[in-house]
Design an enzyme around this catalytic site. Structure first.
Site, PDB file in Angstrom:
ATOM      1  N   SER A 233       0.812  -1.225   0.000  1.00 35.93           N
ATOM      2  CA  SER A 233       0.000   0.000   0.000  1.00 35.93           C
ATOM      3  C   SER A 233       0.845   1.274   0.000  1.00 35.93           C
ATOM      4  O   SER A 233       1.856   1.373   0.694  1.00 35.93           O
ATOM      5  CB  SER A 233      -0.918   0.016   1.216  1.00 35.93           C
ATOM      6  OG  SER A 233      -1.507   1.292   1.341  1.00 35.93           O
ATOM      7  N   LYS A 282     -13.806  -3.881   2.900  1.00 37.21           N
ATOM      8  CA  LYS A 282     -14.595  -2.645   2.868  1.00 37.21           C
ATOM      9  C   LYS A 282     -16.067  -2.849   3.245  1.00 37.21           C
ATOM     10  O   LYS A 282     -16.729  -1.908   3.690  1.00 37.21           O
ATOM     11  CB  LYS A 282     -14.481  -1.990   1.488  1.00 37.21           C
ATOM     12  CG  LYS A 282     -13.120  -1.380   1.243  1.00 37.21           C
ATOM     13  CD  LYS A 282     -13.079  -0.603  -0.048  1.00 37.21           C
ATOM     14  CE  LYS A 282     -11.675  -0.095  -0.304  1.00 37.21           C
ATOM     15  NZ  LYS A 282     -11.581   0.741  -1.494  1.00 37.21           N
ATOM     16  N   ASN A 303     -14.205   2.831   3.485  1.00 34.70           N
ATOM     17  CA  ASN A 303     -12.737   2.743   3.377  1.00 34.70           C
ATOM     18  C   ASN A 303     -12.023   3.511   4.474  1.00 34.70           C
ATOM     19  O   ASN A 303     -10.799   3.540   4.512  1.00 34.70           O
ATOM     20  CB  ASN A 303     -12.265   3.228   1.998  1.00 34.70           C
ATOM     21  CG  ASN A 303     -12.250   4.730   1.907  1.00 34.70           C
ATOM     22  OD1 ASN A 303     -13.109   5.393   2.481  1.00 34.70           O
ATOM     23  ND2 ASN A 303     -11.270   5.283   1.217  1.00 34.70           N
ATOM     24  N   ASP A 318     -13.393   7.157  -0.920  1.00 32.88           N
ATOM     25  CA  ASP A 318     -13.180   6.720  -2.315  1.00 32.88           C
ATOM     26  C   ASP A 318     -14.151   7.461  -3.226  1.00 32.88           C
ATOM     27  O   ASP A 318     -13.818   7.871  -4.335  1.00 32.88           O
ATOM     28  CB  ASP A 318     -13.495   5.221  -2.468  1.00 32.88           C
ATOM     29  CG  ASP A 318     -12.380   4.343  -1.934  1.00 32.88           C
ATOM     30  OD1 ASP A 318     -11.243   4.835  -1.828  1.00 32.88           O
ATOM     31  OD2 ASP A 318     -12.668   3.177  -1.619  1.00 32.88           O
ATOM     32  N   GLY A 342     -16.681  -2.576 -15.712  1.00 30.68           N
ATOM     33  CA  GLY A 342     -16.492  -3.382 -14.508  1.00 30.68           C
ATOM     34  C   GLY A 342     -17.671  -3.251 -13.559  1.00 30.68           C
ATOM     35  O   GLY A 342     -18.387  -2.235 -13.559  1.00 30.68           O
ATOM     36  N   ALA A 343     -17.875  -4.301 -12.766  1.00 33.74           N
ATOM     37  CA  ALA A 343     -19.013  -4.306 -11.841  1.00 33.74           C
ATOM     38  C   ALA A 343     -18.604  -4.938 -10.512  1.00 33.74           C
ATOM     39  O   ALA A 343     -19.309  -5.777  -9.959  1.00 33.74           O
ATOM     40  CB  ALA A 343     -20.187  -5.046 -12.471  1.00 33.74           C
ATOM     41  N   ALA A 346     -15.428  -1.429  -6.527  1.00 39.04           N
ATOM     42  CA  ALA A 346     -15.069  -0.062  -6.899  1.00 39.04           C
ATOM     43  C   ALA A 346     -16.120   0.523  -7.831  1.00 39.04           C
ATOM     44  O   ALA A 346     -16.519   1.690  -7.696  1.00 39.04           O
ATOM     45  CB  ALA A 346     -13.702  -0.050  -7.567  1.00 39.04           C
ATOM     46  N   GLY A 452      -5.446   7.090 -12.017  1.00 39.48           N
ATOM     47  CA  GLY A 452      -5.820   6.506 -10.722  1.00 39.48           C
ATOM     48  C   GLY A 452      -5.126   7.193  -9.564  1.00 39.48           C
ATOM     49  O   GLY A 452      -5.675   7.291  -8.464  1.00 39.48           O
TER      50      GLY A 452
HETATM   51  P1  ATR Z   1     -12.971  -4.353  -6.983  1.00 32.62           P
HETATM   52  O1  ATR Z   1     -13.762  -4.600  -5.745  1.00 32.62           O
HETATM   53  O2  ATR Z   1     -11.582  -3.826  -6.699  1.00 32.62           O
HETATM   54  O3  ATR Z   1     -13.681  -3.541  -7.986  1.00 32.62           O
HETATM   55  P2  ATR Z   1     -13.660  -6.968  -7.895  1.00 32.62           P
HETATM   56  O4  ATR Z   1     -14.870  -6.915  -7.063  1.00 32.62           O
HETATM   57  O5  ATR Z   1     -12.832  -8.195  -7.846  1.00 32.62           O
HETATM   58  O6  ATR Z   1     -12.668  -5.773  -7.614  1.00 32.62           O
HETATM   59  O7  ATR Z   1     -14.123  -6.640  -9.397  1.00 32.62           O
HETATM   60  C1  ATR Z   1     -13.416  -7.051 -10.403  1.00 32.62           C
HETATM   61  C2  ATR Z   1     -14.054  -6.513 -11.702  1.00 32.62           C
HETATM   62  O8  ATR Z   1     -13.102  -6.753 -12.683  1.00 32.62           O
HETATM   63  C3  ATR Z   1     -15.320  -7.250 -12.122  1.00 32.62           C
HETATM   64  O9  ATR Z   1     -16.115  -6.388 -12.874  1.00 32.62           O
HETATM   65  C4  ATR Z   1     -14.739  -8.347 -12.995  1.00 32.62           C
HETATM   66  O10 ATR Z   1     -15.625  -8.869 -13.969  1.00 32.62           O
HETATM   67  P3  ATR Z   1     -16.657 -10.059 -13.589  1.00 32.62           P
HETATM   68  O11 ATR Z   1     -17.769  -9.420 -12.836  1.00 32.62           O
HETATM   69  O12 ATR Z   1     -17.052 -10.593 -14.905  1.00 32.62           O
HETATM   70  O13 ATR Z   1     -15.857 -11.024 -12.771  1.00 32.62           O
HETATM   71  C5  ATR Z   1     -13.668  -7.573 -13.696  1.00 32.62           C
HETATM   72  N1  ATR Z   1     -12.655  -8.452 -14.253  1.00 32.62           N
HETATM   73  C6  ATR Z   1     -11.726  -9.151 -13.568  1.00 32.62           C
HETATM   74  N2  ATR Z   1     -10.959  -9.832 -14.435  1.00 32.62           N
HETATM   75  C7  ATR Z   1     -11.395  -9.557 -15.685  1.00 32.62           C
HETATM   76  C8  ATR Z   1     -10.989  -9.914 -16.998  1.00 32.62           C
HETATM   77  N3  ATR Z   1      -9.950 -10.727 -17.196  1.00 32.62           N
HETATM   78  N4  ATR Z   1     -11.678  -9.422 -18.051  1.00 32.62           N
HETATM   79  C9  ATR Z   1     -12.718  -8.587 -17.850  1.00 32.62           C
HETATM   80  N5  ATR Z   1     -13.145  -8.194 -16.639  1.00 32.62           N
HETATM   81  C10 ATR Z   1     -12.501  -8.666 -15.575  1.00 32.62           C
END
Ligand code: ATR
Length: 480
Positions: A233, A282, A303, A318, A342-343, A346, A452
């Site tokens: 970190s 978190k 956080n 955050d 992404g879902a 974050a 970031g």
């Molecule tokens: P954080 O809490 O830090 O956002 P997370 O909850 O692990 O991390 O979320 C990871 C995100 O990255 C998800 O949207 C994941 O997609 P899935 O919901 O399909 O798992 C996405 N992700 C991780 N690896 C991926 C990859 N190789 N290609 C595309 N999306 C990916």
């Protein structure tokens, strides 16, 4: 005191190591077992080659050292070395009433009685320390916490064993906080290593300059970050620099944690004033908070935890940290529509932040059901990642929230080949590397970029305010 552990193969190289780190250390430990065989015989010369006190140590293999010859040979080496002016000699607890001890006492060399455990913490650790110190020697235990419960045991040593001269070290990754907060355990010194090779080792510079570990006193406020993993970190550097710049008597330490409930008990035990929370805790911390802000409630993720009278309060910086760098563009009306890639956790906070500002959001994710869940909670659209090219020219902002492209996987890009128009603002929340593949492609297309590290700094500044009541000093480089 900060003690540099010397692991070079010759006396001369070890002397150079001391010279290089001289301003950060108070004493050093000559590890004779790590010297080349010829040099081992010359160990007595070393104390006169440096201008600080030296501990003489010949560590056996069973105790994590390299000395594998007969015990007799080791004893002879000890006796020969003690002709030199060592300040301390480290003798393992199972070596009884030897000539080494007699010679050391005659010469006024202080004896450190040690126990090492590379696997665990011994059950009866308090009575072991007490026993080690029985004959007026300094007790040393170097043990390996296997989880946070073990770390808590080490932090009870100061209370349980008042008036005993001791050295306490927690080795391995869980032990890092014990090396930094050694004074809180009542340990007279901490060990530093010039090359941080084994997990848990810290350089003298980091201990002295970044943490100011030797300046911790009864009034020092302890802050930190909990996570798993957490040792990489960047937050400790940022907060410790901030504290130092405003002369705030505080320290900020990374805590590798495997159990959030235990950590809250620990935080009470050492009267922490607050801490940051990172992956994967978190959401886990929510059950222990007596008070949460509206953002934490809405996003379901916290956080930052701060002490308020009688309870812990949770806030989410955050959310603000993400918005701050694009606030002007939001206020000017340049951002009305956004694609969030992404879902995960974050993404949830970011989608909520954007919706809260009236932005129309579409979430794109590899797994559609994950996107759907966040979209339903925040009244927005969702789609699969494969359809990304269809959004060409339809959005003002693209935010990358997945872990794809994060160090050390520099080449990852969840929207590789996206047909940018060049008018989009592209924001990647990954801060290591600063220039991700997503941002590289966007830059080539002429897009405006946000990094970031901007988000990290802003969320950190807000945390600093929550922790101290002061603004983060503007003249300080947060080191990101
Ligand atoms: P954080 O809490 O830090 O956002 P997370 O909850 O692990 O991390 O979320 C990871 C995100 O990255 C998800 O949207 C994941 O997609 P899935 O919901 O399909 O798992 C996405 N992700 C991780 N690896 C991926 C990859 N190789 N290609 C595309 N999306 C990916």
């Amino acid at each position: 005191m900060i003690c540099l552990c010397l692991g070079e193969s010759t006396l001369e190289k070890n002397r150079e190591l001391v010279a290089k780190n001289r301003e950060y250390i108070d004493l050093c430990e000559l590890r004779v077992d790590l010297l080349a065989p010829k040099e081992q015989k010359r160990a007595a010369e070393f104390p006169s080659m440096v201008d600080i006190p030296v501990i003489l140590t010949i560590r056996r293999v069973v105790d994590g050292g390299r000395f594998s010859l007969a015990e007799r040979t080791r004893k002879d080496l000890f006796l020969k070395a003690l002709d030199g002016e060592f300040a301390y000699v480290d003798i393992e607890d199972d070596i009884k009433k030897t000539d080494i001890e007699t010679k050391a006492r005659e010469k006024g060399v202080k004896i450190i009685r040690s126990i090492h455990d590379m696997e665990r913490i011994p059950d009866d650790i308090f009575s072991k320390i007490y026993h080690l110190a029985e004959r007026g020697d300094i007790a040393k235990i170097a043990v390996t916490p296997r989880g946070f419960a073990d770390v808590m045991t080490l932090f009870r040593i100061k209370e349980e064993l008042k008036g005993v001269d001791k050295i306490v070290i927690g080795m391995g990754e869980y032990g890092v906080c014990t090396r930094v907060l050694y004074k809180l355990m009542g340990s007279m010194l901490t060990f530093a290593s010039d090359n941080e090779v084994a997990p848990g080792q810290i350089s003298p510079r980091k201990l002295k300059i970044d943490y100011r570990a030797d300046k911790v006193d009864d009034k020092t406020a302890v802050y930190g970050i909990i996570g798993n993993p957490v040792l990489h970190s960047a937050s400790p550097l940022m907060h410790n620099r901030g504290f130092q710049a405003i002369s705030f008597n505080a320290i900020y330490v990374p805590f590798l944690v495997d159990n959030v409930r235990l950590f809250f008990a620990f935080a009470e035990q050492i009267r922490m004033r607050g801490f940051s929370v990172t992956v994967p805790f978190k959401a886990d911390v929510l059950s222990y908070l007596g008070n949460i802000t509206r953002e934490v409630k809405q996003i379901g993720s916290c956080n930052t935890v701060v002490r308020v009278p009688g309870m812990w309060k949770g806030i989410n910086t955050d959310y603000y940290g993400f918005l701050r760098p694009i606030l002007k563009e939001l206020e000017d009306g340049h951002i009305k529509t956004a694609l969030v890639i992404g879902a995960g956790g974050a993404s949830q906070a970011i989608v909520w932040a954007l919706r809260n500002r009236g932005v129309k959001v579409t979430i794109l994710n590899r797994t559609l059901s994950h996107a759907e869940k966040i979209a339903k909670l925040n009244l927005c659209e969702y789609d699969t990642l494969d359809n990304a090219p269809m959004y060409r020219g339809k959005v003002d902002l693209i935010v990358q929230t997945t872990s794809v492209g994060l160090y050390p996987n520099f080449d990852g890009n969840p929207i590789a080949g996206f047909p940018y128009t060049g008018k989009e603002i592209v924001y990647d929340i990954i801060y290591k590397p600063r220039m991700t593949k997503v941002l590289q492609e966007a830059e080539k297309a002429g897009c405006k970029l946000h990094f970031g590290s901007e988000m990290l700094i802003e969320q950190g500044k807000m945390q600093f305010e929550a922790f101290t009541g002061y603004h983060y000093p503007s003249w300080v480089d947060p080191g990101l």
